[in-house]
Design a protein around this motif. Structure first.
Motif, PDB file in Angstrom:
ATOM      1  N   ARG A 177       0.903  -1.100   0.065  1.00 21.62           N
ATOM      2  CA  ARG A 177      -0.038  -0.094  -0.393  1.00 21.62           C
ATOM      3  C   ARG A 177       0.778   1.254  -0.083  1.00 21.62           C
ATOM      4  O   ARG A 177       0.531   2.299  -0.558  1.00 21.62           O
ATOM      5  CB  ARG A 177      -1.054  -0.021   1.223  1.00 21.62           C
ATOM      6  N   LEU A 178       1.924   1.169   0.735  1.00 26.34           N
ATOM      7  CA  LEU A 178       2.799   2.324   0.705  1.00 26.34           C
ATOM      8  C   LEU A 178       3.393   2.647  -0.723  1.00 26.34           C
ATOM      9  O   LEU A 178       3.455   3.803  -1.134  1.00 26.34           O
ATOM     10  CB  LEU A 178       4.015   2.141   1.755  1.00 26.34           C
ATOM     11  N   ARG A 179       3.898   1.643  -1.344  1.00 23.13           N
ATOM     12  CA  ARG A 179       4.509   1.763  -2.707  1.00 23.13           C
ATOM     13  C   ARG A 179       3.226   2.185  -3.840  1.00 23.13           C
ATOM     14  O   ARG A 179       3.647   3.329  -4.412  1.00 23.13           O
ATOM     15  CB  ARG A 179       4.892   0.619  -3.387  1.00 23.13           C
ATOM     16  N   LEU A 180       2.138   2.067  -3.548  1.00 21.20           N
ATOM     17  CA  LEU A 180       0.944   2.136  -4.336  1.00 21.20           C
ATOM     18  C   LEU A 180       0.670   3.899  -4.044  1.00 21.20           C
ATOM     19  O   LEU A 180       0.381   4.494  -4.979  1.00 21.20           O
ATOM     20  CB  LEU A 180      -0.089   1.403  -4.259  1.00 21.20           C
ATOM     21  N   ALA A 181       0.752   3.899  -2.803  1.00 19.96           N
ATOM     22  CA  ALA A 181       0.237   5.515  -2.546  1.00 19.96           C
ATOM     23  C   ALA A 181       1.578   6.430  -3.053  1.00 19.96           C
ATOM     24  O   ALA A 181       1.243   7.524  -3.353  1.00 19.96           O
ATOM     25  CB  ALA A 181       0.246   5.482  -0.904  1.00 19.96           C
ATOM     26  N   ALA A 182       2.618   5.900  -2.782  1.00 16.07           N
ATOM     27  CA  ALA A 182       3.676   6.956  -3.292  1.00 16.07           C
ATOM     28  C   ALA A 182       3.427   7.180  -5.006  1.00 16.07           C
ATOM     29  O   ALA A 182       3.742   8.288  -5.385  1.00 16.07           O
ATOM     30  CB  ALA A 182       4.993   6.263  -2.870  1.00 16.07           C
ATOM     31  N   GLU A 189       8.295  11.113  -8.453  1.00 13.34           N
ATOM     32  CA  GLU A 189       9.397  10.097  -9.165  1.00 13.34           C
ATOM     33  C   GLU A 189       8.586   9.002  -9.783  1.00 13.34           C
ATOM     34  O   GLU A 189       7.566   8.406  -9.025  1.00 13.34           O
ATOM     35  CB  GLU A 189      10.572   9.790  -8.195  1.00 13.34           C
ATOM     36  N   PRO A 190       8.846   8.690 -10.846  1.00 15.15           N
ATOM     37  CA  PRO A 190       8.298   7.376 -11.362  1.00 15.15           C
ATOM     38  C   PRO A 190       8.589   6.148 -10.655  1.00 15.15           C
ATOM     39  O   PRO A 190       9.421   5.971 -10.143  1.00 15.15           O
ATOM     40  CB  PRO A 190       8.862   7.124 -12.991  1.00 15.15           C
ATOM     41  N   ALA A 224       5.115  -0.375 -10.863  1.00 13.39           N
ATOM     42  CA  ALA A 224       4.332  -0.004 -12.080  1.00 13.39           C
ATOM     43  C   ALA A 224       3.631  -1.032 -12.660  1.00 13.39           C
ATOM     44  O   ALA A 224       2.345  -0.792 -13.150  1.00 13.39           O
ATOM     45  CB  ALA A 224       5.378   0.677 -13.112  1.00 13.39           C
ATOM     46  N   ALA A 225       3.911  -2.356 -12.655  1.00 12.60           N
ATOM     47  CA  ALA A 225       3.449  -3.432 -12.853  1.00 12.60           C
ATOM     48  C   ALA A 225       2.210  -3.598 -12.065  1.00 12.60           C
ATOM     49  O   ALA A 225       0.801  -3.997 -12.471  1.00 12.60           O
ATOM     50  CB  ALA A 225       4.254  -4.542 -13.221  1.00 12.60           C
ATOM     51  N   ARG A 265      -4.617   8.168 -12.726  1.00 12.56           N
ATOM     52  CA  ARG A 265      -3.055   8.167 -12.259  1.00 12.56           C
ATOM     53  C   ARG A 265      -2.376   6.773 -12.533  1.00 12.56           C
ATOM     54  O   ARG A 265      -1.239   6.765 -12.991  1.00 12.56           O
ATOM     55  CB  ARG A 265      -2.822   8.629 -10.938  1.00 12.56           C
ATOM     56  N   LEU A 266      -3.254   5.741 -12.072  1.00 14.28           N
ATOM     57  CA  LEU A 266      -2.999   4.276 -12.389  1.00 14.28           C
ATOM     58  C   LEU A 266      -2.425   4.086 -13.934  1.00 14.28           C
ATOM     59  O   LEU A 266      -1.569   3.461 -14.493  1.00 14.28           O
ATOM     60  CB  LEU A 266      -3.684   3.275 -11.968  1.00 14.28           C
TER      61      LEU A 266
END
Length: 225
Positions: A135-140, A146-147, A153-154, A181-182
């Protein structure tokens, strides 16, 4: 790999932490996990799209039992299209991943009987650290800046195609903005849209699996409104 497969991350997002029940249609979740396994193998350089089929380009195990089992199956079988593999792999995959998560102490298996004869299996969260990282990675990634890295991304791409914005706690305008955004992340990573085989073997392989997944989800649930 992060030590947690993409399919496992999807499953944890899709199950309610307290009730241990799926919060999204199981047919789309099963399709999504099958696609996630294929995407992960493509990112690891083990499978690629060639001559209309998804084939094993390197049978070397990646060290994750479920992924390695699928890789061995692809390597031993005759070539099949990405669509065929997504459909072939979805059967029973969720149960295998749940069993693996139970064995690792990430979720608990609770078996109950309802109405005196209906057996219900629930999988409440036991160790929140794995899902918290996801969840933290997706929220960021949703926050911009930064990309995200390739695997995030996957994951974002799979979440978008599977219509999993509610699993992120989003609804209404927030969900619409998140989906936009996704989809931007997916396009920026080359995981959607037109990608040339001349430029990359990984990205068109992933893009074709994602396209196949989107078509299967639309067929199962109807077009997104």
């Amino acid at each position: 790999m992060t030590g947690v497969a993409l399919a496992e991350e999807l499953l944890l997002l899709a199950y309610d932490d307290e009730t241990g029940k799926a919060t999204m249609p199981r047919i789309s979740l099963d399709l999504g996990m099958a696609a996630a396994v294929l995407v992960e193998l493509a990112l690891a350089g083990r499978v690629a799209y060639a001559d209309g089929s998804l084939v094993a380009t390197d049978p070397t195990p990646v060290g994750e039992p479920i992924l390695d089992g699928v890789l061995a199956r692809i390597a031993a079988d005759t070539p099949h299209t990405p669509s065929s593999w997504v459909q072939r792999l979805r059967h029973g995959l969720r149960d295998r991943i749940l069993d693996d998560l139970v064995d690792r102490g990430v979720v608990r298996h609770v078996e109950e009987t309802e109405l005196g004869f209906i057996v219900v299996h629930r999988y409440p969260l036991a160790d929140p650290s794995v899902e918290e990282d996801t969840r933290l990675r997706l929220a960021a990634a949703l926050a911009g800046g930064e990309p995200p890295d390739e695997r995030t991304a996957a994951l974002a791409t799979l979440v978008a195609v599977l219509r999993m914005e509610p699993a992120l706690g989003l609804a209404g305008k927030a969900a619409v903005d998140a989906r936009r955004r996704l989809e931007e992340i997916a396009g920026g990573a080359g995981f959607s849209g037109t990608v040339s085989l001349d430029d990359s073997l990984v990205r068109p392989s992933v893009a074709l699996v994602i396209t196949t997944l989107g078509q299967a989800v639309d067929a199962a649930l109807g077009p997104r409104r």
